[in-house]
Design a protein around this motif. Structure first.
Motif, PDB file in Angstrom:
ATOM      1  N   GLY A  26       0.805  -1.221   0.000  1.00 29.09           N
ATOM      2  CA  GLY A  26       0.000   0.000   0.000  1.00 29.09           C
ATOM      3  C   GLY A  26       0.839   1.273   0.000  1.00 29.09           C
ATOM      4  N   LEU A  27       2.078   1.169  -0.470  1.00 34.64           N
ATOM      5  CA  LEU A  27       2.977   2.317  -0.471  1.00 34.64           C
ATOM      6  C   LEU A  27       3.316   2.819  -1.871  1.00 34.64           C
ATOM      7  CD1 LEU A  27       5.388   1.041   2.322  1.00 34.64           C
ATOM      8  CD2 LEU A  27       3.632   2.817   2.526  1.00 34.64           C
ATOM      9  N   ALA A  28       2.677   2.263  -2.893  1.00 39.55           N
ATOM     10  CA  ALA A  28       2.939   2.717  -4.265  1.00 39.55           C
ATOM     11  C   ALA A  28       2.580   4.189  -4.393  1.00 39.55           C
ATOM     12  CB  ALA A  28       2.137   1.887  -5.262  1.00 39.55           C
ATOM     13  N   GLY A  29       3.465   4.959  -4.988  1.00 38.42           N
ATOM     14  CA  GLY A  29       3.216   6.384  -5.189  1.00 38.42           C
ATOM     15  C   GLY A  29       3.527   7.246  -3.980  1.00 38.42           C
ATOM     16  N   ARG A  30       3.883   6.633  -2.854  1.00 37.42           N
ATOM     17  CA  ARG A  30       4.223   7.394  -1.649  1.00 37.42           C
ATOM     18  C   ARG A  30       5.716   7.679  -1.625  1.00 37.42           C
ATOM     19  NH1 ARG A  30       1.071   5.618   3.248  1.00 37.42           N
ATOM     20  NH2 ARG A  30       2.147   7.405   4.131  1.00 37.42           N
ATOM     21  N   ARG A  31       6.074   8.712  -0.882  1.00 34.64           N
ATOM     22  CA  ARG A  31       7.484   9.044  -0.743  1.00 34.64           C
ATOM     23  C   ARG A  31       8.105   8.104   0.281  1.00 34.64           C
ATOM     24  NH1 ARG A  31       9.101  12.758  -3.281  1.00 34.64           N
ATOM     25  NH2 ARG A  31       9.622  14.891  -3.033  1.00 34.64           N
ATOM     26  N   VAL A  32       8.911   7.180  -0.224  1.00 32.38           N
ATOM     27  CA  VAL A  32       9.561   6.211   0.644  1.00 32.38           C
ATOM     28  C   VAL A  32      11.037   6.106   0.290  1.00 32.38           C
ATOM     29  CG1 VAL A  32       7.476   4.816   1.006  1.00 32.38           C
ATOM     30  CG2 VAL A  32       9.021   4.254  -0.872  1.00 32.38           C
ATOM     31  N   ALA A  33      11.811   5.677   1.245  1.00 31.25           N
ATOM     32  CA  ALA A  33      13.203   5.302   1.011  1.00 31.25           C
ATOM     33  C   ALA A  33      13.265   3.791   1.204  1.00 31.25           C
ATOM     34  CB  ALA A  33      14.118   6.011   1.993  1.00 31.25           C
ATOM     35  N   VAL A  34      13.959   3.123   0.287  1.00 33.42           N
ATOM     36  CA  VAL A  34      14.053   1.668   0.357  1.00 33.42           C
ATOM     37  C   VAL A  34      15.519   1.255   0.356  1.00 33.42           C
ATOM     38  CG1 VAL A  34      13.401  -0.521  -0.722  1.00 33.42           C
ATOM     39  CG2 VAL A  34      11.872   1.449  -0.912  1.00 33.42           C
ATOM     40  N   GLU A  35      15.825   0.363   1.277  1.00 32.84           N
ATOM     41  CA  GLU A  35      17.166  -0.188   1.393  1.00 32.84           C
ATOM     42  C   GLU A  35      17.061  -1.696   1.234  1.00 32.84           C
ATOM     43  OE1 GLU A  35      19.377  -0.723   5.349  1.00 32.84           O
ATOM     44  OE2 GLU A  35      19.921   1.297   4.665  1.00 32.84           O
ATOM     45  N   VAL A  36      17.926  -2.256   0.399  1.00 34.73           N
ATOM     46  CA  VAL A  36      17.968  -3.708   0.228  1.00 34.73           C
ATOM     47  C   VAL A  36      19.372  -4.172   0.590  1.00 34.73           C
ATOM     48  CG1 VAL A  36      17.742  -5.642  -1.388  1.00 34.73           C
ATOM     49  CG2 VAL A  36      16.210  -3.674  -1.591  1.00 34.73           C
ATOM     50  N   ASN A  37      19.447  -5.044   1.566  1.00 36.41           N
ATOM     51  CA  ASN A  37      20.731  -5.575   2.032  1.00 36.41           C
ATOM     52  C   ASN A  37      21.725  -4.468   2.360  1.00 36.41           C
ATOM     53  OD1 ASN A  37      19.731  -8.207   1.680  1.00 36.41           O
ATOM     54  ND2 ASN A  37      20.301  -8.166  -0.473  1.00 36.41           N
ATOM     55  N   GLY A  38      21.225  -3.411   2.994  1.00 36.55           N
ATOM     56  CA  GLY A  38      22.087  -2.334   3.450  1.00 36.55           C
ATOM     57  C   GLY A  38      22.411  -1.266   2.424  1.00 36.55           C
ATOM     58  N   GLU A  39      21.850  -1.373   1.223  1.00 39.34           N
ATOM     59  CA  GLU A  39      22.121  -0.400   0.159  1.00 39.34           C
ATOM     60  C   GLU A  39      20.822   0.302  -0.251  1.00 39.34           C
ATOM     61  OE1 GLU A  39      25.080  -0.344  -2.134  1.00 39.34           O
ATOM     62  OE2 GLU A  39      26.267  -1.695  -0.887  1.00 39.34           O
ATOM     63  N   GLY A  54      15.758 -14.303   0.619  1.00 39.73           N
ATOM     64  CA  GLY A  54      16.698 -13.971   1.678  1.00 39.73           C
ATOM     65  C   GLY A  54      17.083 -12.504   1.770  1.00 39.73           C
ATOM     66  N   ASP A  55      16.611 -11.656   0.826  1.00 34.94           N
ATOM     67  CA  ASP A  55      16.932 -10.228   0.880  1.00 34.94           C
ATOM     68  C   ASP A  55      16.410  -9.617   2.174  1.00 34.94           C
ATOM     69  OD1 ASP A  55      18.313 -10.015  -1.498  1.00 34.94           O
ATOM     70  OD2 ASP A  55      16.651  -9.135  -2.618  1.00 34.94           O
ATOM     71  N   ARG A  56      17.130  -8.612   2.675  1.00 37.76           N
ATOM     72  CA  ARG A  56      16.700  -7.829   3.828  1.00 37.76           C
ATOM     73  C   ARG A  56      16.269  -6.462   3.309  1.00 37.76           C
ATOM     74  NH1 ARG A  56      21.064  -6.533   6.225  1.00 37.76           N
ATOM     75  NH2 ARG A  56      22.386  -7.505   4.681  1.00 37.76           N
ATOM     76  N   VAL A  57      14.990  -6.145   3.414  1.00 36.62           N
ATOM     77  CA  VAL A  57      14.433  -4.909   2.873  1.00 36.62           C
ATOM     78  C   VAL A  57      13.946  -4.025   4.027  1.00 36.62           C
ATOM     79  CG1 VAL A  57      12.680  -3.916   1.339  1.00 36.62           C
ATOM     80  CG2 VAL A  57      13.686  -6.151   0.796  1.00 36.62           C
ATOM     81  N   GLU A  58      14.348  -2.771   3.985  1.00 37.99           N
ATOM     82  CA  GLU A  58      13.863  -1.780   4.949  1.00 37.99           C
ATOM     83  C   GLU A  58      13.144  -0.691   4.160  1.00 37.99           C
ATOM     84  OE1 GLU A  58      14.139  -1.872   8.325  1.00 37.99           O
ATOM     85  OE2 GLU A  58      15.196  -3.795   8.195  1.00 37.99           O
ATOM     86  N   ILE A  59      11.925  -0.378   4.555  1.00 36.49           N
ATOM     87  CA  ILE A  59      11.150   0.686   3.912  1.00 36.49           C
ATOM     88  C   ILE A  59      10.843   1.734   4.966  1.00 36.49           C
ATOM     89  CG2 ILE A  59       9.025   1.315   2.698  1.00 36.49           C
ATOM     90  CD1 ILE A  59       8.818  -1.619   1.794  1.00 36.49           C
ATOM     91  N   VAL A  60      11.201   2.975   4.652  1.00 29.47           N
ATOM     92  CA  VAL A  60      10.926   4.088   5.552  1.00 29.47           C
ATOM     93  C   VAL A  60      10.098   5.099   4.785  1.00 29.47           C
ATOM     94  CG1 VAL A  60      11.942   5.920   6.934  1.00 29.47           C
ATOM     95  CG2 VAL A  60      13.095   3.722   6.747  1.00 29.47           C
ATOM     96  N   HIS A  61       8.982   5.541   5.370  1.00 29.50           N
ATOM     97  CA  HIS A  61       8.191   6.570   4.700  1.00 29.50           C
ATOM     98  C   HIS A  61       7.967   7.731   5.663  1.00 29.50           C
ATOM     99  CE1 HIS A  61       4.379   5.073   6.546  1.00 29.50           C
ATOM    100  NE2 HIS A  61       4.957   3.897   6.368  1.00 29.50           N
ATOM    101  N   ALA A  62       7.939   8.930   5.109  1.00 33.94           N
ATOM    102  CA  ALA A  62       7.776  10.138   5.902  1.00 33.94           C
ATOM    103  C   ALA A  62       6.312  10.309   6.294  1.00 33.94           C
ATOM    104  CB  ALA A  62       8.253  11.346   5.110  1.00 33.94           C
ATOM    105  N   LEU A  63       6.113  10.764   7.510  1.00 30.10           N
ATOM    106  CA  LEU A  63       4.769  11.086   7.979  1.00 30.10           C
ATOM    107  C   LEU A  63       4.727  12.585   8.228  1.00 30.10           C
ATOM    108  CD1 LEU A  63       4.211   8.216  10.572  1.00 30.10           C
ATOM    109  CD2 LEU A  63       3.313   8.378   8.252  1.00 30.10           C
ATOM    110  N   GLY A  64       3.698  13.235   7.726  1.00 31.88           N
ATOM    111  CA  GLY A  64       3.534  14.682   7.939  1.00 31.88           C
ATOM    112  C   GLY A  64       2.975  14.957   9.317  1.00 31.88           C
ATOM    113  N   GLY A  65       3.224  16.125   9.762  1.00 32.32           N
ATOM    114  CA  GLY A  65       2.693  16.490  11.061  1.00 32.32           C
ATOM    115  C   GLY A  65       3.113  17.900  11.444  1.00 32.32           C
TER     116      GLY A  65
END
Length: 66
Positions: A26-39, A54-65
């Motif tokens: 549910g993050l398509a089109g949202r401003r996110v940063a994605v890291e795969v295996n540390g990159e 086995g990939d390690r994925v980190e997704i960070v998205h900004a929240l307004g406030g």
């Protein structure tokens, strides 16, 4: 295929790209940063970056406030 998504086990259909993962989360089109295996993977590469078992994925998205 099994990956780690934000530190938690997550199963995905194969093949799967970052863009597909973002859509399923549910993050398509949202401003996110994605890291795969540390990159960081630039946004322009999300549609073509294939995930692998086995990939390690980190997704960070900004929240307004205020």
């Amino acid at each position: 295929m099994d990956i780690q998504l934000n530190g938690q086990p997550h199963s995905l259909p194969t093949p799967c790209t970052l863009a597909t993962l973002l859509m399923h989360e549910g993050l398509a089109g949202r401003r996110v940063a994605v890291e795969v295996n540390g990159e960081i993977v630039p946004r322009g590469q999300h549609p073509t970056h294939a995930l692998r078992d086995g990939d390690r994925v980190e997704i960070v998205h900004a929240l307004g406030g205020g």
